[in-house]
Design a protein around this motif. Structure first.
Motif, PDB file in Angstrom:
ATOM      1  N   THR A  31       1.389   2.543  -4.696  1.00 19.75           N
ATOM      2  CA  THR A  31       2.014   2.912  -3.424  1.00 19.75           C
ATOM      3  C   THR A  31       3.487   3.228  -3.664  1.00 19.75           C
ATOM      4  N   PHE A  32       3.993   4.122  -2.851  1.00 22.91           N
ATOM      5  CA  PHE A  32       5.427   4.406  -2.853  1.00 22.91           C
ATOM      6  C   PHE A  32       6.130   3.378  -1.980  1.00 22.91           C
ATOM      7  N   CYS A  33       7.394   3.112  -2.276  1.00 25.54           N
ATOM      8  CA  CYS A  33       8.192   2.252  -1.414  1.00 25.54           C
ATOM      9  C   CYS A  33       9.654   2.596  -1.638  1.00 25.54           C
ATOM     10  N   SER A  34      10.544   1.868  -0.980  1.00 28.47           N
ATOM     11  CA  SER A  34      11.947   2.284  -1.031  1.00 28.47           C
ATOM     12  C   SER A  34      12.557   2.086  -2.411  1.00 28.47           C
ATOM     13  N   GLY A  35      12.069   1.125  -3.176  1.00 29.51           N
ATOM     14  CA  GLY A  35      12.663   0.918  -4.496  1.00 29.51           C
ATOM     15  C   GLY A  35      12.032  -0.238  -5.225  1.00 29.51           C
ATOM     16  N   GLY A  36      12.591  -0.532  -6.391  1.00 32.68           N
ATOM     17  CA  GLY A  36      12.040  -1.550  -7.276  1.00 32.68           C
ATOM     18  C   GLY A  36      11.917  -2.914  -6.620  1.00 32.68           C
ATOM     19  N   THR A  37      12.846  -3.244  -5.729  1.00 30.51           N
ATOM     20  CA  THR A  37      12.788  -4.550  -5.073  1.00 30.51           C
ATOM     21  C   THR A  37      11.506  -4.689  -4.264  1.00 30.51           C
ATOM     22  N   VAL A  38      11.232  -3.709  -3.422  1.00 29.99           N
ATOM     23  CA  VAL A  38      10.021  -3.773  -2.611  1.00 29.99           C
ATOM     24  C   VAL A  38       8.781  -3.614  -3.494  1.00 29.99           C
ATOM     25  N   ALA A  39       8.906  -2.859  -4.577  1.00 30.05           N
ATOM     26  CA  ALA A  39       7.770  -2.714  -5.503  1.00 30.05           C
ATOM     27  C   ALA A  39       7.432  -4.067  -6.128  1.00 30.05           C
ATOM     28  N   ASN A  40       8.442  -4.770  -6.632  1.00 28.59           N
ATOM     29  CA  ASN A  40       8.193  -6.103  -7.212  1.00 28.59           C
ATOM     30  C   ASN A  40       7.633  -7.061  -6.168  1.00 28.59           C
ATOM     31  N   LEU A  41       8.204  -7.000  -4.971  1.00 28.24           N
ATOM     32  CA  LEU A  41       7.735  -7.882  -3.902  1.00 28.24           C
ATOM     33  C   LEU A  41       6.281  -7.581  -3.553  1.00 28.24           C
TER      34      LEU A  41
ATOM     35  N   ASP B  38      -5.179   6.518   5.881  1.00 26.96           N
ATOM     36  CA  ASP B  38      -3.753   6.282   6.103  1.00 26.96           C
ATOM     37  C   ASP B  38      -3.157   5.466   4.953  1.00 26.96           C
ATOM     38  N   LEU B  39      -2.085   5.987   4.380  1.00 29.86           N
ATOM     39  CA  LEU B  39      -1.457   5.290   3.253  1.00 29.86           C
ATOM     40  C   LEU B  39      -0.855   3.956   3.681  1.00 29.86           C
ATOM     41  N   GLY B  40      -0.499   3.846   4.951  1.00 26.92           N
ATOM     42  CA  GLY B  40       0.117   2.620   5.454  1.00 26.92           C
ATOM     43  C   GLY B  40      -0.775   1.387   5.378  1.00 26.92           C
ATOM     44  N   ARG B  41      -2.060   1.577   5.102  1.00 29.57           N
ATOM     45  CA  ARG B  41      -2.938   0.412   4.985  1.00 29.57           C
ATOM     46  C   ARG B  41      -2.564  -0.468   3.806  1.00 29.57           C
ATOM     47  N   HIS B  42      -1.918   0.112   2.803  1.00 25.44           N
ATOM     48  CA  HIS B  42      -1.649  -0.655   1.584  1.00 25.44           C
ATOM     49  C   HIS B  42      -0.173  -0.725   1.218  1.00 25.44           C
ATOM     50  N   THR B  43       0.700  -0.373   2.151  1.00 28.43           N
ATOM     51  CA  THR B  43       2.129  -0.436   1.838  1.00 28.43           C
ATOM     52  C   THR B  43       2.762  -1.608   2.568  1.00 28.43           C
ATOM     53  N   LEU B  44       3.810  -2.150   1.967  1.00 35.46           N
ATOM     54  CA  LEU B  44       4.564  -3.193   2.652  1.00 35.46           C
ATOM     55  C   LEU B  44       5.314  -2.560   3.818  1.00 35.46           C
ATOM     56  N   GLU B  45       5.888  -1.402   3.562  1.00 33.39           N
ATOM     57  CA  GLU B  45       6.637  -0.717   4.610  1.00 33.39           C
ATOM     58  C   GLU B  45       5.700   0.009   5.569  1.00 33.39           C
ATOM     59  N   GLY B  46       6.229   0.374   6.710  1.00 29.46           N
ATOM     60  CA  GLY B  46       5.491   1.177   7.673  1.00 29.46           C
ATOM     61  C   GLY B  46       5.902   2.636   7.504  1.00 29.46           C
ATOM     62  N   SER B  47       6.664   3.146   8.466  1.00 29.95           N
ATOM     63  CA  SER B  47       7.109   4.537   8.406  1.00 29.95           C
ATOM     64  C   SER B  47       7.879   4.821   7.117  1.00 29.95           C
ATOM     65  N   ARG B  48       7.577   5.932   6.510  1.00 29.06           N
ATOM     66  CA  ARG B  48       8.198   6.316   5.238  1.00 29.06           C
ATOM     67  C   ARG B  48       8.288   7.822   5.157  1.00 29.06           C
TER      68      ARG B  48
END
Lengths: 557, 557
Positions: free
Chosen positions: B183-193, B389-399
């Motif tokens: 999944t994509f996310c804002s950065g390494g911090t959210v990726a590690n989390l 929907d990609l949002g099913r597996h992301t920590l974040e919502g809107s991206r």
């Protein structure tokens, strides 16, 4: 001192040293050129201009083509091999234009009213380019410097909008290094998570031989403070990000207590009090009460002042999820709907919703900036103690300068025009509600409180049977109408001319039966009543094309 | 059906209805115009072109002016009142240009080598504008459609780069609705989390009357499974985001076990084994071993294959934080350094680091796509069960559609050129290391493994005393040299011509005393050896201007 002996080109020795390997000298030069100019960039610039100067028209180019099924599109995205060799920007721009971007969703179209993504003011694409090109990283001063100060100011403006503290307060806190009035993040989900993270940690501070929850973790915190568990209470219309929040924070999804709502979609205070009592009996500490200021599904606003009273009595944190509604505080006409929000310990607002900036601009506000010490962090090489690095108080690390987008809206639109957009959107929703009421075959399900409303199609003659038929007929009809509305929504999406979303509510007027509704968000100022009138007509026609139409009519005749 | 009776303008009835309030008719029209065109936009376009066509030069305009203190700049950002009335885009562009953007940090300058933000390929600002204008939201199909398929492909490419699974695998999973390869996310911090969130939940699934950690929370999970606690093990050079991760997940910061490193900054295997044994004795379950593939401070890479073996033996999750180094997998020459990464259960990679896209493009990869079911979620109105929907597996919502940026680099640079950038950066670091070794007054502290290295300034004649003086003198000198290097770094930043960062290491060659080092990241292909040579000369001169210079020399004479 001459730093650029050969401007931006590598000097000869460098080139030789660096290019003995995977790229030959010519290829290396081509690569460096790609950082300064790139072949075919005129075509890319052409595409950029076509899109940015009028994204609505760009996206509507293909308006009369039905939207293709995703499974059909996926076949062109099946290779997982990164191309070995590059194409030039011209070929790429052509590919984007012919095969990809011509099939994106025209989210800014005035006929696409099913999501929270409005058209954006014209100046923002240019800002998007500037932000990309400058590529500042707001995690620390070293990669953002003056924009750190600008971001704090923008956050201060939003803080003032919510809490209207006095001059002394902002003088003390606005640029304080050790705390933050608010932080930017990617969106409402991370904003809610950040607020609840701070809240959880603050609830169980260091005490005697216990080093605090942040250090020792939740399980020991519960043991030390003698709770069986923690809970967050929110109405059943709470955003799904809160379920993620309790999961991520280790509380577990069962710790999210969903409270019934009344006929207006507002949290039932009696139900809340009952839930609080039940928690007390189970020795579960209510960690936070969350008020919703603009539910995602219906736009309803909880009675924030009463929630603030209850939170005060319970001595628990009061959070307001105003991701959607927060922007309405800009309106002198409607900000009274949010009375009590200024008593919230934390508030979530998304600037990429009705503050009209692009995706990725969530904010979490702290009434008491000292709360951020519950989540502060530092490291040797970044966000050092005492530094003004914004990353000390954010959940995320590296972040772009989205705050500049909001800064530009505050200056290029100003409060009055932003308020004008809010007012117009709410009043348009009221007019659309009137329009729906005038139709014999549409039923308004939720009244607009902000610019959101829900409704559904019920064929003429069916409504009386639905109200007065036998229980069995009523049940059958209800289910058929649910499916009919699902069909309408799907057919409308596929037709590609316009868009509403659908959700499932439990409306009081239909004995809280799960009811599929069509949902519109009227934030786009380019959406006219005439468009909405046409849309009702389109939905009426689609209903008649649905395979269910005949079944329904057989049933009532 | 005619959707646009009056093109994009409101019709007369609408105008009247909507404009009775805060804005008069003229103002409302001006506001609508702002969504289509805006006054002064030529000036904004001029600024945009000036910046985007050559951000390096734009940022270097003011090169010879020293960088102003933030506290001094803050005075222009002290008002927290959102302006009532708008300024036009021309005035705003002028303000940005004269007072704000001329003072941003020139992160893409070839002389600014202290951070991980390189110059970007020329085509990206245009893409930034396109992404902003189209404003797709990747959380769901309804607001992204074809870009959902594109994002899955891009993630598949990165998955293949790391795990090189076979064709059948990608055929099954690439576009699977129920799981995600990454999944994509804002950065390494959210990726590690995200990775650790999935790992934690998977560790304690539903079992008998226990509904699973995701449902019932961490405290009950520990009780049910009989652990006293959980721990994550990483070397002492682990990124600070991991400390946030254990805090947020409810494990507590003490659950992050920092393991000693060897002289090359790699995790000591013996120390790791000792820590694992200690945890066993305390009945604390090692939840994950984290290998670092490119530490932030020195670029060192842990022995991933050995870590994979140990994780296998311990039956614990193996995560690799390759936020920085992951891009180097593109290089045939250097990917061998990462042997074992393909055995990691999860991997973090930031595309906004050495994949040369702008801020905000983190990724977390899952070896087994089924792992994402540990964090899957759904709601009535979004990310519904069974949807793509990609949002099913992301920590974040809107991206936003950051994946399009990476897509463009994969096509416009291709694997070979991206590899060329990696190779050149690593070899430039090796050359710079040689250059430092040749200076009698600079000391290389960490050898480059990727394109990062650290060094420090030690005045001539001081080095012998530092090595052979009395313990007291040695200690005094060490501290003075620490401060001297801090001074050099600060003076260099203030001078505004160039930039290195500083951090504090405990180098084996200096008996693990805390040592302030200068840190460079040589990812910018426009940085030449000549620039680096000049920078050493600048630092030498700054050292002599430091107030400590004389103190130091008095001490050794």
């Amino acid at each position: 001192m001459l730093y650029f002996p050969d401007s931006l080109n590598h000097d000869e020795a460098d080139k030789k040293a660096l290019n003995t390997h995977c790229l030959d000298e010519q290829e290396w030069q081509a690569l460096l050129d790609q950082f300064i100019s790139c072949a075919g960039e005129e075509d890319l610039a052409g595409l950029e201009t076509a899109i940015a100067s009028d994204p609505v028209t760009y996206c509507l180019r293909e308006l009369n083509n039905p939207i293709r099924e995703l499974t059909e599109l996926e076949s062109q995205f099946s290779s997982v091999i990164i191309p070995e060799s590059p194409v030039d920007a011209g070929a790429y721009a052509q590919h984007l234009s012919e095969n990809i971007l011509n099939q994106v969703v025209p989210v800014s179209s005035p006929t696409f009213v099913g999501h929270m993504t409005s058209a954006l003011p014209r100046h923002l694409p240019a800002l998007g380019k500037i932000v990309t090109a400058l590529n500042q990283n707001l995690v620390k001063l070293e990669t953002s410097h003056i924009l750190t100060a600008l971001e704090r100011q923008v956050l201060g403006m939003v803080h003032k909008l919510v809490y209207h503290c006095d001059e002394t307060f902002y003088k003390q806190w606005l640029h304080s290094s050790d705390h933050a009035l608010a932080t930017f993040c990617s969106g409402g989900t991370v904003a809610n998570l950040t607020a609840m993270w701070a809240c959880r940690n603050q609830l169980m501070p260091a005490d005697g031989d216990f080093a605090g929850l942040a250090r020792e973790g939740l399980a020991r915190g519960l043991m030390h403070y003698g709770y069986r568990g923690l809970a967050i209470l929110v109405s059943e219309l709470g955003h799904y990000s809160l379920k993620k929040t309790v999961d991520i924070l280790g509380l577990g999804q069962d710790a999210l207590i969903k409270v019934d709502t009344d006929k207006d979609g507002k949290i039932c205070i009696n139900a809340l009090l009952t839930q609080l009592q039940k928690l007390r009996q189970r020795n579960i500490k209510p960690m936070a009460i969350v008020g919703i200021a603009g539910t995602t599904e219906t736009g309803s606003i909880d009675p924030l002042d009463i929630l603030a009273d209850i939170a005060e009595q319970e001595q628990c944190h009061f959070h307001v999820d105003a991701a959607w509604g927060g922007a309405s505080l800009l309106s002198e006409r409607y900000r009274h709907l949010f009375a009590g929000i200024e008593r919230a310990d934390t508030v979530t607002i998304d600037a990429h919703k009705q503050m009209y900036v692009p995706m990725g601009a969530g904010m979490v506000l702290f009434r008491q900036p000292t709360l951020t010490s519950a989540i502060a962090q530092h490291a040797n090489y970044i966000v050092r103690k005492g530094s003004k690095d914004l990353g000390r108080h954010t959940l995320e690390g590296s972040r772009s300068a989205m705050s500049l987008m909001l800064h530009s809206n505050f200056h290029l639109l100003g409060r009055q025009r932003l308020a004008g957009l809010i007012d117009a959107s709410i009043e348009k929703a009221q007019q659309f509600a009137d329009l729906i009421r005038q139709q014999e075959d549409f039923e308004l399900i939720s009244e607009p409180q902000l610019c959101l409303l829900t409704y559904r199609y019920v064929p003429p003659k069916v409504l009386p049977a639905l109200r007065e038929g036998s229980e069995q007929v009523k049940q059958q009809l209800h289910e058929l109408i649910n499916t009919l509305n699902q069909n309408i929504q799907a057919m409308q999406w596929t037709a590609g001319k316009s868009f509403v979303s659908h959700t499932c509510l439990k409306p009081a007027q239909w004995a809280r039966q799960p009811t599929i509704v069509l949902r519109v968000v009227l934030a786009n100022p380019l959406t006219t009543l005439a468009i909405l009138e046409n849309m009702l007509e389109e939905q009426r026609q689609l209903a008649q094309q649905s395979p269910l139409w005949q079944t329904l009519h057989n049933l009532i005749n």
